[in-house]
Design a protein around this motif. Structure first.
Motif, mmCIF file in Angstrom:
data_model
loop_
_atom_site.group_PDB
_atom_site.id
_atom_site.type_symbol
_atom_site.label_atom_id
_atom_site.label_comp_id
_atom_site.label_asym_id
_atom_site.label_seq_id
_atom_site.Cartn_x
_atom_site.Cartn_y
_atom_site.Cartn_z
ATOM 1 N N ASP A 59 0.732 -1.189 0.039
ATOM 2 C CA ASP A 59 -0.023 0.060 0.093
ATOM 3 C C ASP A 59 0.937 1.232 0.093
ATOM 4 O OD1 ASP A 59 1.050 0.059 2.802
ATOM 5 O OD2 ASP A 59 -0.905 -0.543 3.609
ATOM 6 N N HIS A 60 0.098 2.518 0.132
ATOM 7 C CA HIS A 60 0.901 3.658 -0.140
ATOM 8 C C HIS A 60 1.883 4.002 1.037
ATOM 9 C CE1 HIS A 60 -1.593 4.193 -3.403
ATOM 10 N NE2 HIS A 60 -0.752 4.965 -3.734
ATOM 11 N N LYS A 61 1.216 3.606 2.277
ATOM 12 C CA LYS A 61 2.156 3.424 3.369
ATOM 13 C C LYS A 61 3.443 2.941 3.448
ATOM 14 C CE LYS A 61 1.646 3.297 8.689
ATOM 15 N NZ LYS A 61 0.861 2.721 9.882
ATOM 16 N N GLU A 132 -2.811 10.331 4.104
ATOM 17 C CA GLU A 132 -2.764 9.359 5.092
ATOM 18 C C GLU A 132 -1.596 8.572 5.749
ATOM 19 O OE1 GLU A 132 -6.246 7.152 3.841
ATOM 20 O OE2 GLU A 132 -7.597 8.766 4.757
ATOM 21 N N ALA A 133 -0.938 8.271 4.692
ATOM 22 C CA ALA A 133 0.528 7.597 4.934
ATOM 23 C C ALA A 133 1.412 8.422 5.582
ATOM 24 C CB ALA A 133 1.015 6.923 3.653
ATOM 25 N N ALA A 136 0.584 9.393 9.165
ATOM 26 C CA ALA A 136 0.851 8.199 9.816
ATOM 27 C C ALA A 136 2.471 7.922 10.383
ATOM 28 C CB ALA A 136 0.389 6.906 9.371
ATOM 29 N N LEU A 137 3.311 8.264 9.284
ATOM 30 C CA LEU A 137 4.721 7.920 9.517
ATOM 31 C C LEU A 137 5.315 9.412 10.034
ATOM 32 C CD1 LEU A 137 5.510 5.917 6.422
ATOM 33 C CD2 LEU A 137 5.110 5.171 8.852
#
Length: 402
Positions: A59-61, A132-133, A136-137
């Motif tokens: 995924d993008h994360k 969103e990634a 989160a990171l």
């Protein structure tokens, strides 16, 4: 102060790390084949060989994690750790009517971008995944959304409204929005600079070239019309997109072939344009070579693309009034675009006279060129798009960095 900019697509992320203090690119690259498997990163540092690594990104994360790991890698990275990054800028394709400029991202901005996803599901959805990634990171960093559509919010109603039931506009937001805003903004600014004028004193036609192509009529430094509309499908003929067609064709073909709306969108976006006429996907230079070898469909496809580009240029001169220049901009890998010269050779009656030798020199070296003849009344420039520079400038402006 270092800015990480991200351009997130469905299966890829393009990134750049920019040193704002020294105004220099530290590294850039892309992660490809996200979700689909066999994903990899290509990492580029100016002056050094490209680095390639295979790494699965579900995924993008995961893809952003790979980017951060690569940027801080002891051997090929350019920073000691990710704490040296000061801000993240996100390219967001569709901002609807809500966003007329770049903004710092918060929960309300995310909700608004999500609301616009119905207008650009193939773009805003992965854009959101990247946001969103990053939240989160990199939770402690300010993040900025830079919208493709913002530059075109200066268009008057007569340009952005469609002759459709007015309720469709009020209820569903159906209007012309335009895209490639960062590229057109940079081309307008740089074009004015090359002319030795202030942007507010110039009338230009800017042309973003690539697999997707769009034009912008710039009057007094502002966008007053643009070729792409509610979606990036409208406008001139492109590499795989049809551009302007009779809207009755879609319902006719859907009935005749039993196609669903999704299948029809696939044909119009990915199997039309030059690819549709030639019968296969290819670059313009490849099509030019095949045409010279007798491929009639390639010849027709290139002539169609040049003809439709010429029509748009003529129509935009009609709405801007006398223009100072036509500015062609290109992204990485798309400087090799022979359609430009094919479109301009028959426009002397508009005061547009091409220098074919200079145009040929502009094919392939990735630099700025003036390709108009010395006696041309209207200047013609070719230059790199400068999209990444605009993204970084907007991040710095929103965060009030001086």
């Amino acid at each position: 102060m270092m800015i990480l900019t991200l351009n997130c697509r469905t299966y890829s992320i393009q990134y750049q790390l920019f040193d704002w203090k020294n105004k220099s690119v530290l590294a850039h690259g892309e992660v490809e084949r996200i979700v689909v498997g066999d994903s990899f990163i290509t990492h580029r540092v100016p002056g050094l060989p490209n680095a390639h690594r295979d790494a699965e990104c579900s995924d993008h994360k995961a893809a952003l994690g790979l980017i951060l790991k690569t940027l801080s890698d002891a051997r090929i990275g350019v920073i000691k750790n990710v704490n040296q990054i000061s801000a993240v800028g996100h390219r967001v394709v569709h901002g609807g009517e809500k966003f007329t400029r770049s903004v710092q991202i918060d929960a309300d901005v995310i909700d608004a971008i999500r609301d616009c996803a119905t207008l650009a599901p193939l773009h805003n959805t992965p854009n959101l995944a990247g946001i969103e990634a990053a939240r989160a990171l990199l939770p402690n960093l300010p993040q900025v959304a830079i919208f493709d559509t913002a530059f075109h919010q200066t268009m008057p109603e007569r340009a952005y409204m469609y002759p459709l039931p007015y309720d469709w506009y009020k209820t569903h937001g159906i209007r012309r929005y335009g895209f490639h805003g960062h590229s057109h903004l940079y081309a307008a600014r740089r074009g004015a600079e090359l002319l030795g004028k202030a942007p507010a004193e110039t009338n230009l036609i800017t042309v973003h070239t690539g697999n997707g192509v769009s034009l912008c009529a710039v009057q007094g430094g502002k966008s007053i019309d643009t070729s792409m509309g509610l979606t990036p499908l409208e406008g001139v003929m492109m590499g795989t997109r049809c551009g302007d067609i009779d809207p009755g064709i879609t319902s006719f073909v859907m009935k005749e072939m039993g196609l669903s709306a999704t299948e029809m969108e696939l044909f119009l976006n990915q199997k039309s344009g030059l690819a549709g006429i030639a019968g296969r996907y290819m670059s313009r230079r490849s099509a030019l070579h095949e045409a010279s070898q007798g491929d009639e469909r390639c010849r027709i496809g290139l002539q169609m693309e040049a003809y439709r580009l010429r029509k748009y240029i003529g129509s935009y001169i009609a709405v801007t009034g006398p223009i100072d220049a036509i500015v062609f901009s290109f992204g990485e890998g798309w400087v090799d675009w022979p359609v430009r010269g094919m479109a301009l050779v028959e426009m002397e009656h508009f005061g547009i006279k091409l220098d074919p030798v200079q145009d040929l020199m502009a094919l392939g070296d990735g630099k700025e060129h003036k390709i108009s003849a010395p006696d041309s009344k209207i200047a013609i420039y070719v230059l790199p798009s400068g999209e990444e520079l605009v993204l970084n400038e907007d991040v710095a402006a929103v965060l009030k960095w001086h």
